[in-house]
Write a protein that holds these residues in place. Structure first.
Motif, PDB file in Angstrom:
ATOM      1  N   MET A  77      71.655   8.274  -4.271  1.00 51.48           N
ATOM      2  CA  MET A  77      70.644   8.970  -5.052  1.00 51.48           C
ATOM      3  C   MET A  77      71.231  10.310  -5.490  1.00 51.48           C
ATOM      4  N   SER A  78      71.079  10.612  -6.761  1.00 54.26           N
ATOM      5  CA  SER A  78      71.611  11.874  -7.267  1.00 54.26           C
ATOM      6  C   SER A  78      70.808  13.047  -6.716  1.00 54.26           C
ATOM      7  N   GLU A  79      71.444  14.189  -6.671  1.00 47.61           N
ATOM      8  CA  GLU A  79      70.791  15.402  -6.176  1.00 47.61           C
ATOM      9  C   GLU A  79      69.594  15.765  -7.052  1.00 47.61           C
ATOM     10  N   ASP A  80      69.727  15.600  -8.367  1.00 46.74           N
ATOM     11  CA  ASP A  80      68.638  15.907  -9.289  1.00 46.74           C
ATOM     12  C   ASP A  80      67.423  15.015  -9.012  1.00 46.74           C
ATOM     13  N   LEU A  81      67.655  13.716  -8.831  1.00 49.34           N
ATOM     14  CA  LEU A  81      66.563  12.786  -8.535  1.00 49.34           C
ATOM     15  C   LEU A  81      65.931  13.135  -7.193  1.00 49.34           C
ATOM     16  N   HIS A  82      66.748  13.469  -6.222  1.00 51.11           N
ATOM     17  CA  HIS A  82      66.224  13.857  -4.911  1.00 51.11           C
ATOM     18  C   HIS A  82      65.289  15.067  -5.046  1.00 51.11           C
ATOM     19  N   GLN A  83      65.686  16.046  -5.841  1.00 48.89           N
ATOM     20  CA  GLN A  83      64.855  17.240  -6.048  1.00 48.89           C
ATOM     21  C   GLN A  83      63.565  16.892  -6.778  1.00 48.89           C
ATOM     22  N   GLN A  84      63.636  15.999  -7.765  1.00 47.01           N
ATOM     23  CA  GLN A  84      62.442  15.587  -8.505  1.00 47.01           C
ATOM     24  C   GLN A  84      61.451  14.860  -7.599  1.00 47.01           C
ATOM     25  N   LEU A  85      61.959  13.967  -6.748  1.00 50.58           N
ATOM     26  CA  LEU A  85      61.086  13.255  -5.817  1.00 50.58           C
ATOM     27  C   LEU A  85      60.473  14.204  -4.792  1.00 50.58           C
ATOM     28  N   ALA A  86      61.262  15.174  -4.322  1.00 46.98           N
ATOM     29  CA  ALA A  86      60.744  16.167  -3.373  1.00 46.98           C
ATOM     30  C   ALA A  86      59.647  17.008  -4.022  1.00 46.98           C
ATOM     31  N   ALA A  87      59.847  17.400  -5.286  1.00 47.22           N
ATOM     32  CA  ALA A  87      58.832  18.178  -5.999  1.00 47.22           C
ATOM     33  C   ALA A  87      57.563  17.351  -6.197  1.00 47.22           C
ATOM     34  N   TYR A  88      57.718  16.069  -6.485  1.00 45.26           N
ATOM     35  CA  TYR A  88      56.569  15.173  -6.646  1.00 45.26           C
ATOM     36  C   TYR A  88      55.795  15.075  -5.336  1.00 45.26           C
ATOM     37  N   ASP A  89      56.501  14.818  -4.240  1.00 46.23           N
ATOM     38  CA  ASP A  89      55.849  14.706  -2.927  1.00 46.23           C
ATOM     39  C   ASP A  89      55.135  15.999  -2.550  1.00 46.23           C
ATOM     40  N   ARG A  90      55.772  17.142  -2.820  1.00 48.57           N
ATOM     41  CA  ARG A  90      55.154  18.433  -2.510  1.00 48.57           C
ATOM     42  C   ARG A  90      53.880  18.624  -3.334  1.00 48.57           C
ATOM     43  N   ILE A 134      60.785   3.147  -7.992  1.00 46.39           N
ATOM     44  CA  ILE A 134      62.173   3.426  -7.637  1.00 46.39           C
ATOM     45  C   ILE A 134      63.077   2.316  -8.144  1.00 46.39           C
ATOM     46  N   GLY A 135      64.027   2.709  -8.904  1.00 43.14           N
ATOM     47  CA  GLY A 135      65.032   1.829  -9.462  1.00 43.14           C
ATOM     48  C   GLY A 135      66.190   2.703  -9.900  1.00 43.14           C
ATOM     49  N   ARG A 136      67.076   2.163 -10.623  1.00 44.68           N
ATOM     50  CA  ARG A 136      68.204   2.956 -11.123  1.00 44.68           C
ATOM     51  C   ARG A 136      68.238   2.838 -12.625  1.00 44.68           C
ATOM     52  N   PRO A 137      67.751   3.785 -13.362  1.00 44.03           N
ATOM     53  CA  PRO A 137      67.028   5.003 -12.980  1.00 44.03           C
ATOM     54  C   PRO A 137      65.565   4.689 -12.684  1.00 44.03           C
ATOM     55  N   PRO A 138      64.851   5.612 -12.018  1.00 45.98           N
ATOM     56  CA  PRO A 138      63.440   5.356 -11.727  1.00 45.98           C
ATOM     57  C   PRO A 138      62.620   5.330 -13.013  1.00 45.98           C
ATOM     58  N   THR A 139      61.544   4.568 -12.989  1.00 49.93           N
ATOM     59  CA  THR A 139      60.648   4.486 -14.141  1.00 49.93           C
ATOM     60  C   THR A 139      59.254   4.942 -13.735  1.00 49.93           C
ATOM     61  N   CYS A 140      58.439   5.248 -14.722  1.00 54.26           N
ATOM     62  CA  CYS A 140      57.069   5.718 -14.484  1.00 54.26           C
ATOM     63  C   CYS A 140      56.124   4.534 -14.559  1.00 54.26           C
ATOM     64  N   GLN A 141      55.385   4.302 -13.479  1.00 55.69           N
ATOM     65  CA  GLN A 141      54.438   3.184 -13.465  1.00 55.69           C
ATOM     66  C   GLN A 141      53.268   3.417 -14.415  1.00 55.69           C
ATOM     67  N   GLY A 142      52.934   4.688 -14.690  1.00 52.60           N
ATOM     68  CA  GLY A 142      51.824   4.995 -15.589  1.00 52.60           C
ATOM     69  C   GLY A 142      52.199   4.965 -17.055  1.00 52.60           C
ATOM     70  N   CYS A 143      53.474   4.889 -17.341  1.00 56.77           N
ATOM     71  CA  CYS A 143      53.955   4.892 -18.743  1.00 56.77           C
ATOM     72  C   CYS A 143      54.621   3.570 -19.091  1.00 56.77           C
ATOM     73  N   ASP A 144      54.183   2.500 -18.449  1.00 56.72           N
ATOM     74  CA  ASP A 144      54.723   1.164 -18.736  1.00 56.72           C
ATOM     75  C   ASP A 144      56.240   1.108 -18.674  1.00 56.72           C
ATOM     76  N   GLY A 145      56.801   1.713 -17.641  1.00 55.65           N
ATOM     77  CA  GLY A 145      58.239   1.622 -17.427  1.00 55.65           C
ATOM     78  C   GLY A 145      59.064   2.667 -18.146  1.00 55.65           C
ATOM     79  N   GLY A 146      58.423   3.685 -18.685  1.00 55.37           N
ATOM     80  CA  GLY A 146      59.164   4.776 -19.312  1.00 55.37           C
ATOM     81  C   GLY A 146      59.933   5.573 -18.265  1.00 55.37           C
TER      82      GLY A 146
END
Length: 79
Positions: free
Chosen positions: A1-14, A48-60
């Motif tokens: 997992m890239s550092e950027d993605l890790h930070q984005q997921l951490a910000a989402y969880d927070r 979660i995938g490579r890259p992750p997609t948004c479930q609310g945006c139909d896979g965007g």
């Protein structure tokens, strides 16, 4: 997992944690902002995938602009 993605997921969880929390002196405006942000975050979770997609945006791509805005809206550091 890239550092950027890790930070984005951490910000989402927070933001999800913040959106679901309250305290006795919380203003009505802050409570409303957190509720709105929480609803938006719930509607746009990452798939979660490579890259992750948004479930609310139909896979965007994730994080979508809705998630980015909700993260800022929920976080008192930005308000």
């Amino acid at each position: 997992m890239s550092e950027d993605l890790h930070q984005q997921l951490a910000a989402y969880d927070r933001a999800v944690d913040i959106a679901g929390s309250t305290y006795p002196e919380m203003s009505r405006d802050e409570r409303g902002a957190r509720e709105l942000a929480g609803r938006q975050l719930a509607l746009h979770p990452p798939a979660i995938g490579r890259p992750p997609t948004c479930q609310g945006c139909d896979g965007g791509p994730w994080p979508c602009s809705t998630v980015q805005g909700a993260i800022k809206y929920a976080d008192p550091r930005y308000n």
